[in-house]
Design a protein around this motif. Structure first.
Motif, PDB file in Angstrom:
ATOM      1  N   LEU A  51      -5.933   5.849  -2.651  1.00 19.13           N
ATOM      2  CA  LEU A  51      -6.141   4.547  -2.005  1.00 19.13           C
ATOM      3  C   LEU A  51      -7.306   3.767  -2.591  1.00 19.13           C
ATOM      4  CD1 LEU A  51      -7.553   4.909   1.637  1.00 19.13           C
ATOM      5  CD2 LEU A  51      -7.979   6.525  -0.188  1.00 19.13           C
TER       6      LEU A  51
ATOM      7  N   GLU B 206       2.836  -0.921  -6.619  1.00 23.39           N
ATOM      8  CA  GLU B 206       2.020  -1.732  -5.712  1.00 23.39           C
ATOM      9  C   GLU B 206       1.540  -3.009  -6.411  1.00 23.39           C
ATOM     10  OE1 GLU B 206       2.006  -1.028  -2.531  1.00 23.39           O
ATOM     11  OE2 GLU B 206       3.184   0.732  -3.092  1.00 23.39           O
TER      12      GLU B 206
ATOM     13  N   ASP C 206      -4.165  -4.199   2.044  1.00 28.13           N
ATOM     14  CA  ASP C 206      -3.855  -2.895   1.466  1.00 28.13           C
ATOM     15  C   ASP C 206      -3.931  -1.858   2.577  1.00 28.13           C
ATOM     16  OD1 ASP C 206      -3.529  -0.634  -0.057  1.00 28.13           O
ATOM     17  OD2 ASP C 206      -5.607  -0.599  -0.764  1.00 28.13           O
TER      18      ASP C 206
ATOM     19  N   SER D 280      -2.956   1.335   2.289  1.00 33.30           N
ATOM     20  CA  SER D 280      -2.728   2.631   1.654  1.00 33.30           C
ATOM     21  C   SER D 280      -3.296   3.792   2.463  1.00 33.30           C
ATOM     22  CB  SER D 280      -3.352   2.650   0.258  1.00 33.30           C
ATOM     23  OG  SER D 280      -2.700   1.766  -0.610  1.00 33.30           O
TER      24      SER D 280
ATOM     25  N   GLU E 118       3.503   7.140  -3.568  1.00 34.06           N
ATOM     26  CA  GLU E 118       2.281   6.564  -4.132  1.00 34.06           C
ATOM     27  C   GLU E 118       2.487   6.267  -5.605  1.00 34.06           C
ATOM     28  OE1 GLU E 118      -2.334   7.171  -3.189  1.00 34.06           O
ATOM     29  OE2 GLU E 118      -1.342   8.976  -3.924  1.00 34.06           O
TER      30      GLU E 118
ATOM     31  N   ILE F 278      -6.069   2.192  -5.818  1.00 32.60           N
ATOM     32  CA  ILE F 278      -5.112   1.113  -5.542  1.00 32.60           C
ATOM     33  C   ILE F 278      -5.837  -0.139  -5.071  1.00 32.60           C
ATOM     34  CG2 ILE F 278      -3.269   0.390  -3.972  1.00 32.60           C
ATOM     35  CD1 ILE F 278      -2.138   3.224  -4.175  1.00 32.60           C
TER      36      ILE F 278
ATOM     37  N   GLY G  22       0.805  -1.215   0.000  1.00 35.56           N
ATOM     38  CA  GLY G  22       0.000   0.000   0.000  1.00 35.56           C
ATOM     39  C   GLY G  22       0.839   1.265   0.000  1.00 35.56           C
ATOM     40  N   SER G  23       0.211   2.333  -0.455  1.00 37.71           N
ATOM     41  CA  SER G  23       0.884   3.619  -0.576  1.00 37.71           C
ATOM     42  C   SER G  23       0.893   4.372   0.755  1.00 37.71           C
ATOM     43  CB  SER G  23       0.169   4.475  -1.618  1.00 37.71           C
ATOM     44  OG  SER G  23      -1.127   4.842  -1.144  1.00 37.71           O
ATOM     45  N   SER G  24       1.686   5.432   0.785  1.00 40.64           N
ATOM     46  CA  SER G  24       1.690   6.335   1.934  1.00 40.64           C
ATOM     47  C   SER G  24       1.581   7.764   1.417  1.00 40.64           C
ATOM     48  CB  SER G  24       2.983   6.183   2.747  1.00 40.64           C
ATOM     49  OG  SER G  24       4.080   6.797   2.079  1.00 40.64           O
TER      50      SER G  24
END
Length: 426
Positions: free
Chosen positions: A102, A78, A95, A97, A73, A105, A67-69
């Motif tokens: 999010l 991912e 996930d 994120s 991103e 994703i 997952g992104s932050s």
């Protein structure tokens, strides 16, 4: 209907049949485990998630977090992580994120793989609150339930919810001698909301409403350990155990409502306390499946926490843990790369294998025996096939090719197996 309700009625679902065949366990025995809450099959009833059993009598499963932050991103990265974690045998993906994309994703991950997908809904609620221009602690308490409902409709299979954090448990942290306080992101967000608004945790106060949502879609609850220890010094303290007792009561309410439930466990635990932590959870939570992060058994190995977690996970799994959350080498340092995900999954798979040997899981013991026979026969291809990471094993073997097939470059003519076999041929 949920898997739990069907099992209680004595019904065997197609998901139970699939898991029983895959796990080599009698389906009626599996049904009884599900009916008693000792096994869960996280599978939202709106999609075709691969039925995966977690709990008593089954192979130890592993989860991989991606997952992104807000700092990084990239959807393509991912999705590459998804490819890697599936390739190397993760049984589920979460996930986590927290970036602005999010939703995109999560949808992409769901389309990419059919292994069980988990989330921490309060992350999305926090992002939406932040994007509206408000402070996260000013989040509308109804928003979290709105997000949970949306994610359930989207097909999320299990959710981590920090229902055990209450006004009283926050006070127990304040009264403790902890060095690091609350290290769980979801737990800290929940605690900050409680303190800022001087209200009780909505997920605790309105737990029955949460159960209604999960029951409709057969979303499995993963009761988060928001007060888990963040360092060895803080392990197995009153705050941690107090939250666990609260979760034990919520497990009972979940099962009575027909909602599948598992419980999350501690992060940093000295090796001498790992087994006790597993036994305490199984007792307090009526043998609900236990989902543990690591545990990490030393704080002094940043960059190698996949190893410290594999050590702790081996002992945890052998002592009763059912679901291991992988830890990457980058834990505590940065968002993991694709290579970090690979290393984390492999380390966790090794820990799960060690645990299943201790549990004497039939399919595991058969593969261990097959590997021994392959080694004795110098059957290199079979060894690579059975290996947790056969590609790397083959690469190492071929990097220094031996003069004969019945040896490797490690021992050469002094190979113990070869010397005895050659003697027996004379």
């Amino acid at each position: 209907m949920t898997q739990l309700i069907e099992a209680k009625k004595g019904n065997i679902t197609p998901e139970m049949e699939y898991v029983a065949q895959n796990e080599e366990i009698d389906v009626e025995k599996l049904r009884k485990y599900i009916a008693s809450g000792k096994v869960v099959i996280p599978k939202n009833n709106t999609n075709d998630t691969l039925p995966t059993g977690i709990g008593k009598g089954l192979r130890t499963k592993i989860n991989a977090n991606i997952g992104s932050s807000t700092e990084m991103e990239d959807i393509d990265i991912e999705l590459k992580k998804v490819d890697v974690l599936v390739k190397y045998g993760a049984d589920a993906v979460m996930d986590l994120s927290t970036g602005s994309k999010l939703l995109e994703i999560r949808k992409a991950i769901r389309e990419k793989t059919n292994i069980p997908l988990g989330t921490v809904p309060i992350y999305q609620a926090g992002v939406e609150t932040r994007n509206s221009g408000e402070a996260i602690v000013d989040m509308d308490e109804d928003l979290i339930f709105k997000v949970i409902t949306e994610q359930a409709k989207e097909g999320v299979d299990f959710i981590t919810v920090h229902c055990g954090i209450t006004k009283d448990s926050i006070q127990s942290v304040k009264d403790s001698e902890r060095i690091m306080g609350i290290v769980s992101r979801g737990g800290a967000l929940t605690a900050a909301w409680i303190m800022h608004n001087e209200k009780e945790n909505p997920l605790h106060k309105d737990f029955d409403y949460l159960l209604d949502i999960c029951k409709e879609y057969d979303v499995t609850l993963s009761l988060g350990d928001g007060l888990r220890p963040g360092c060895i010094h803080d392990a197995t303290d009153i705050a941690q155990i107090r939250e666990l007792t609260t979760l034990g009561r919520l497990v009972k309410r979940s099962k009575e409502a027909g909602v599948q439930v598992m419980v999350e466990g501690p992060g940093h635990v000295p090796i001498t306390e790992v087994k006790a932590n597993m036994q305490i959870q199984k007792t307090i939570c009526d043998e609900a499946p236990f989902y543990v992060l690591g545990p990490i058994v030393t704080d002094r190995a940043p960059g190698y926490d996949h190893i410290t977690a594999a050590i702790g996970g081996s002992i945890a799994g052998a002592s009763g843990a059912d679901f291991l959350c992988y830890v990457t080498p980058a834990e505590h340092l940065c968002i993991p790369s694709v290579e970090h995900v690979k290393q984390g999954v492999i380390a966790s798979k090794i820990a799960a294998e060690v645990a299943d040997i201790a549990k004497q899981i039939p399919s595991t013991m058969r593969k261990e025996k097959e590997m021994a026979i392959a080694r004795d026969n110098f059957d290199w291809n079979k060894q690579f096939e059975l290996a947790i990471d056969g590609e790397t094993a083959k690469e190492y073997y071929e990097s220094a090719e031996a003069s004969e097939d019945e040896m490797c470059s490690m021992c050469g003519d002094f190979c113990a197996i070869k010397m005895v076999k050659d003697h027996e041929k004379k």
